[in-house]
Design a protein around this motif. Structure first.
Motif, PDB file in Angstrom:
ATOM      1  N   TYR A 175      38.303  50.550  16.739  1.00 39.96           N
ATOM      2  CA  TYR A 175      39.340  51.553  16.455  1.00 39.96           C
ATOM      3  C   TYR A 175      39.122  52.775  17.333  1.00 39.96           C
ATOM      4  CZ  TYR A 175      41.521  55.519  14.032  1.00 39.96           C
ATOM      5  OH  TYR A 175      42.222  56.654  13.750  1.00 39.96           O
TER       6      TYR A 175
ATOM      7  N   PRO B 160      48.579  60.004  12.760  1.00 39.35           N
ATOM      8  CA  PRO B 160      49.524  60.550  11.771  1.00 39.35           C
ATOM      9  C   PRO B 160      49.525  59.777  10.459  1.00 39.35           C
ATOM     10  CG  PRO B 160      50.549  60.378  13.928  1.00 39.35           C
ATOM     11  CD  PRO B 160      49.223  59.676  14.022  1.00 39.35           C
ATOM     12  N   HIS B 161      49.310  58.449  10.518  1.00 33.85           N
ATOM     13  CA  HIS B 161      49.307  57.660   9.285  1.00 33.85           C
ATOM     14  C   HIS B 161      48.199  58.134   8.353  1.00 33.85           C
ATOM     15  CE1 HIS B 161      50.043  54.221   6.700  1.00 33.85           C
ATOM     16  NE2 HIS B 161      48.745  53.975   6.679  1.00 33.85           N
ATOM     17  N   GLN B 162      47.071  58.531   8.909  1.00 35.07           N
ATOM     18  CA  GLN B 162      45.953  59.022   8.095  1.00 35.07           C
ATOM     19  C   GLN B 162      46.075  60.515   7.801  1.00 35.07           C
ATOM     20  OE1 GLN B 162      43.580  57.281   6.590  1.00 35.07           O
ATOM     21  NE2 GLN B 162      44.517  55.402   7.380  1.00 35.07           N
ATOM     22  N   GLY B 163      47.139  61.138   8.323  1.00 32.84           N
ATOM     23  CA  GLY B 163      47.345  62.552   8.044  1.00 32.84           C
ATOM     24  C   GLY B 163      46.721  63.485   9.061  1.00 32.84           C
ATOM     25  N   TYR B 164      46.412  62.960  10.259  1.00 37.39           N
ATOM     26  CA  TYR B 164      45.863  63.799  11.321  1.00 37.39           C
ATOM     27  C   TYR B 164      46.870  63.839  12.459  1.00 37.39           C
ATOM     28  CZ  TYR B 164      41.810  62.642   8.495  1.00 37.39           C
ATOM     29  OH  TYR B 164      40.968  62.439   7.440  1.00 37.39           O
TER      30      TYR B 164
ATOM     31  N   ARG C  13      47.221  64.898   2.991  1.00 39.47           N
ATOM     32  CA  ARG C  13      46.948  65.272   4.390  1.00 39.47           C
ATOM     33  C   ARG C  13      48.205  65.159   5.238  1.00 39.47           C
ATOM     34  NH1 ARG C  13      42.099  62.040   3.931  1.00 39.47           N
ATOM     35  NH2 ARG C  13      43.102  60.358   5.091  1.00 39.47           N
ATOM     36  N   CYS C  14      49.033  64.157   4.899  1.00 38.81           N
ATOM     37  CA  CYS C  14      50.274  63.952   5.651  1.00 38.81           C
ATOM     38  C   CYS C  14      51.350  64.951   5.250  1.00 38.81           C
ATOM     39  CB  CYS C  14      50.815  62.540   5.421  1.00 38.81           C
ATOM     40  SG  CYS C  14      49.777  61.233   6.075  1.00 38.81           S
TER      41      CYS C  14
ATOM     42  N   LYS D 125      44.414  44.378  11.703  1.00 41.04           N
ATOM     43  CA  LYS D 125      44.979  45.616  12.233  1.00 41.04           C
ATOM     44  C   LYS D 125      46.465  45.526  12.536  1.00 41.04           C
ATOM     45  CE  LYS D 125      40.547  46.833  14.197  1.00 41.04           C
ATOM     46  NZ  LYS D 125      39.919  47.826  15.053  1.00 41.04           N
TER      47      LYS D 125
ATOM     48  N   ARG E  84      45.430  60.772   1.107  1.00 39.95           N
ATOM     49  CA  ARG E  84      46.015  60.532   2.431  1.00 39.95           C
ATOM     50  C   ARG E  84      47.388  61.201   2.533  1.00 39.95           C
ATOM     51  NH1 ARG E  84      49.527  57.159   5.044  1.00 39.95           N
ATOM     52  NH2 ARG E  84      50.123  56.033   3.168  1.00 39.95           N
TER      53      ARG E  84
ATOM     54  N   GLU F 266      33.976  65.912   7.696  1.00 41.81           N
ATOM     55  CA  GLU F 266      32.700  65.206   7.869  1.00 41.81           C
ATOM     56  C   GLU F 266      32.693  63.881   7.108  1.00 41.81           C
ATOM     57  OE1 GLU F 266      30.319  65.906  10.095  1.00 41.81           O
ATOM     58  OE2 GLU F 266      31.870  67.338  10.663  1.00 41.81           O
ATOM     59  N   THR F 267      33.575  63.762   6.123  1.00 37.84           N
ATOM     60  CA  THR F 267      33.639  62.534   5.328  1.00 37.84           C
ATOM     61  C   THR F 267      34.493  61.458   6.002  1.00 37.84           C
ATOM     62  OG1 THR F 267      35.524  63.474   4.161  1.00 37.84           O
ATOM     63  CG2 THR F 267      33.367  63.716   3.112  1.00 37.84           C
TER      64      THR F 267
ATOM     65  N   ASP G  56      40.061  51.691  10.011  1.00 38.93           N
ATOM     66  CA  ASP G  56      40.284  50.244  10.048  1.00 38.93           C
ATOM     67  C   ASP G  56      39.191  49.456   9.339  1.00 38.93           C
ATOM     68  OD1 ASP G  56      42.733  50.239  11.213  1.00 38.93           O
ATOM     69  OD2 ASP G  56      42.021  49.887  13.255  1.00 38.93           O
TER      70      ASP G  56
ATOM     71  N   ARG H 128      23.742  60.629   1.314  1.00 45.31           N
ATOM     72  CA  ARG H 128      24.645  59.531   1.636  1.00 45.31           C
ATOM     73  C   ARG H 128      23.894  58.221   1.410  1.00 45.31           C
ATOM     74  NH1 ARG H 128      27.791  60.258   7.251  1.00 45.31           N
ATOM     75  NH2 ARG H 128      29.505  61.138   6.070  1.00 45.31           N
TER      76      ARG H 128
END
Ligand SMILES: [Zn+2]
Lengths: 399, 55
Positions: B11, B20-24, A216-217, A144, A213, B35-36, B41, A285
Motif C-alpha cells: 500500500y 480521501p477514503h480514510q479521511g486524509y 475524519r472524512c 484491494k 473514519r 501516530e495510531t 489495506d 503497544r
C-alpha cells in the motif's frame, strides 16, 4: 527472485490443488442439493440433513483419512499464482451459488409444510451455507480491488453480517490475540460464553471504526458511505422482499438462519487464536502478530472447503495474500483435526479443554505471560497446570 | 511531496493524493497523520514501519 518469476512464471511449480479448489464451490453448494432432491426425487426429510451430516461427520472423517498437506508454493511462484485469474474466478462463482441457495431454501421453507425436524434441517443447512459465505466474504474482503470488496459486502449481506468486512480487516487483525479483541477466545472461556462477547463486540467495533473514519472524512455516520450501512441496506431489501413474498412468518426463520450463519464464524474465531497472547511492549503497544499467535490445520479436505483459511498464521502475517498462495510453516500451533472436527469438540467444553489446554501450554512453553486467560479462571488454571509467574525484573525477562 | 509504502502489502500513501477514503485529503503530510495510523489495506503495519520511497 523477481527475475525467476518473470522468466517462467511459476518457476517450474505445478499447483496440484488447482482443480481441487472447486471443492470450495461444491461443499457450500450442498445446502442447495437437499431441497432440490426433496422436490425432484422424493419428499423425504432425510435429504434436507445431507449438508449438515456432511459437515459434521463426513468432513472430519475425510480430514482424518486424507490427512495433512505440508506442501507450499515456492516464494518465486507466488507472484504468478497471485496474478492467475482462475483462482479469483472460483471465488466469484461462489457468490451466485450462495445467493441462489439462500433464496431457494427460504422459498422452500415458506412454500412447504415440514415437520419440525425438517424445518430444523433447513435452518442448519442454510445457516451452514452462510458460514461458507462468511468465509468467502473474508477471502474477498481482504483484497484491494473494488470489485472484490463489493462482492464481499454482497455475500455477507445474505446473513446480515456486512459489518464483518469492516470489523475483521481493521479491528480483528489489529487487536488479534490480545484481551482487547472480542474475536480472540481466552483460555478457560467456553464457546457458549465467547459468543456473548464475540457477536456484540464485533458489531460495535465495526460501528466505531466507521464512525471514526467518517468523522475524519467530515461525513455523518448515517451517510451512505458508511460501509456497515451499505451491506445492511442490501440485507434489509432482500429480507423485505422475501417477507412480502412468503409472509411475515418467514422472518423468525430467516433470523435463526442468519444467527446460525454468524455462529459458524463464532466457531472459527473461537478456535483460531484460543488462549494465545501477544505480549505488551514497554511502549504500551502489543508486539506485532507473529505466526505463533494463531492455530493452524493443514488437513486437506477442510482446507479445500475453506479456501485455506486454516493456514491461519500465514494469513495473519500477510492478510492480503490470496488463498492459493498461503503457506504452512513448521513448529506452528497445530490443531489435531480440521475446523469442522474442532467445532464439534468446542460444543463440549470439558472435552475441548482436555484436548486443547495441553496443546496451548506446549505452544506457549508453559509461560503464563503468553496466555490470554479468561480473568475469572486465571488463578484456577494456573493452579491446575502448576504454572507460575515469571519473576518481574523488567520488560523482556520472560522472552 | 513524498510517497510512503507499507512493507507488508505494498500500500502506498502519496502525500499529494492523500487517502480521501480514510479521511486524509489530498496534500495531507505524512507527519500530520496520527501516530495510531495503521496500513489501511493490511492493518498489520504501523506508521513507523512505512518506508519513504525515493523519487
Ligand atoms: Zn499494508
Amino acid at each position: 527472485m523477481q527475475h525467476l518469476a518473470a522468466d517462467n512464471g511459476l518457476a517450474g511449480y505445478v499447483d496440484r490443488k488447482r482443480r481441487l479448489w472447486l471443492f470450495s464451490l461444491m461443499v457450500p453448494g450442498l445446502a442447495l442439493v437437499g431441497p432440490l432432491l426433496y422436490m425432484l426425487v422424493s419428499p423425504n426429510v432425510l435429504w434436507l440433513w445431507l449438508s449438515t451430516i456432511f459437515g459434521y461427520v463426513v468432513i472430519p472423517m475425510l480430514d482424518g483419512v486424507l490427512g495433512e498437506d505440508l506442501s507450499n508454493p515456492p516464494e518465486e511462484a507466488v507472484p504468478a499464482l497471485e496474478a492467475d485469474p482462475y483462482y479469483r474466478y472460483v471465488t466469484y462463482a461462489l457468490v451466485p451459488i450462495l445467493w441462489v441457495s439462500f433464496i431457494v431454501n427460504i422459498a422452500f421453507l415458506g412454500l412447504h409444510e415440514l415437520p419440525w425436524y425438517g424445518t430444523l434441517a433447513v435452518i442448519l443447512a442454510t445457516g451452514g451455507s452462510l458460514g461458507f459465505g462468511l468465509n468467502l466474504g473474508h477471502e474477498m474482503g481482504h483484497k484491494k480491488t473494488g470489485l472484490e470488496r463489493w462482492l464481499a459486502k454482497i455475500t455477507l449481506a445474505l446473513g446480515c453480517y456486512g459489518h464483518f468486512f469492516v470489523e475483521h480487516n481493521r479491528g480483528h487483525h489489529r487487536d488479534v490475540a490480545t484481551p482487547e479483541d472480542p474475536a480472540s477466545a481466552r483460555m478457560g472461556e467456553s464457546i457458549y460464553r465467547f459468543v456473548f462477547r464475540e457477536m456484540p463486540g464485533a458489531f460495535f467495533r465495526a460501528w466505531d471504526l466507521e464512525a471514526q473514519r467518517l468523522e475524519r472524512c467530515g461525513k455523518s455516520v448515517w451517510s451512505l458511505d458508511n460501509e456497515v450501512l451499505q451491506p445492511a441496506l442490501i440485507s434489509a431489501v432482500l429480507y423485505a422482499l422475501l417477507i412480502a413474498w412468503l409472509g411475515i412468518e418467514i422472518l423468525p426463520v430467516m433470523l435463526l438462519i442468519a444467527f446460525w450463519g454468524a455462529f459458524q464464524l463464532t466457531q472459527a474465531n473461537y478456535i483460531e487464536h484460543y488462549g494465545l497472547l501477544r505480549r505488551k511492549e514497554p511502549s504500551g503497544r502489543y508486539e506485532r502478530c507473529q505466526p505463533h499467535h494463531s492455530w493452524n490445520s493443514n488437513h486437506l479436505f477442510s482446507n479445500w472447503a475453506l479456501f485455506h483459511l486454516q493456514r491461519h498464521s500465514d494469513h495473519h502475517a500477510h492478510p492480503t495474500r490470496r488463498y492459493q498462495s498461503l503457506r504452512d510453516f513448521p513448529d506452528l500451533p497445530r490443531l489435531p483435526n480440521g475446523y469442522f472436527g474442532m467445532y464439534l469438540l468446542a460444543y463440549f467444553p470439558p472435552l475441548w479443554q482436555r484436548v486443547m489446554d495441553p496443546r496451548l501450554l506446549e505452544a506457549v512453553g508453559h509461560d503464563p505471560q503468553r496466555i490470554n486467560f479468561l480473568p475469572a479462571k486465571r488463578e484456577q488454571l494456573m493452579r491446575r497446570y502448576g504454572l507460575s509467574e515469571a519473576p518481574l525484573d523488567g520488560a523482556g525477562a520472560a522472552a | 511531496m513524498t510517497r510512503y509504502q507499507c512493507p507488508e502489502c505494498g500500500y502506498e500513501y502519496d502525500e499529494a493524493a492523500g487517502d480521501p477514503h480514510q479521511g486524509y485529503p489530498a496534500g495531507t503530510a505524512w507527519d500530520s497523520l496520527p501516530e495510531t495510523f495503521t496500513c489501511p489495506d493490511c492493518a498489520v503495519r504501523y506508521k513507523e514501519d512505512f518506508r519513504a520511497l525515493e523519487e
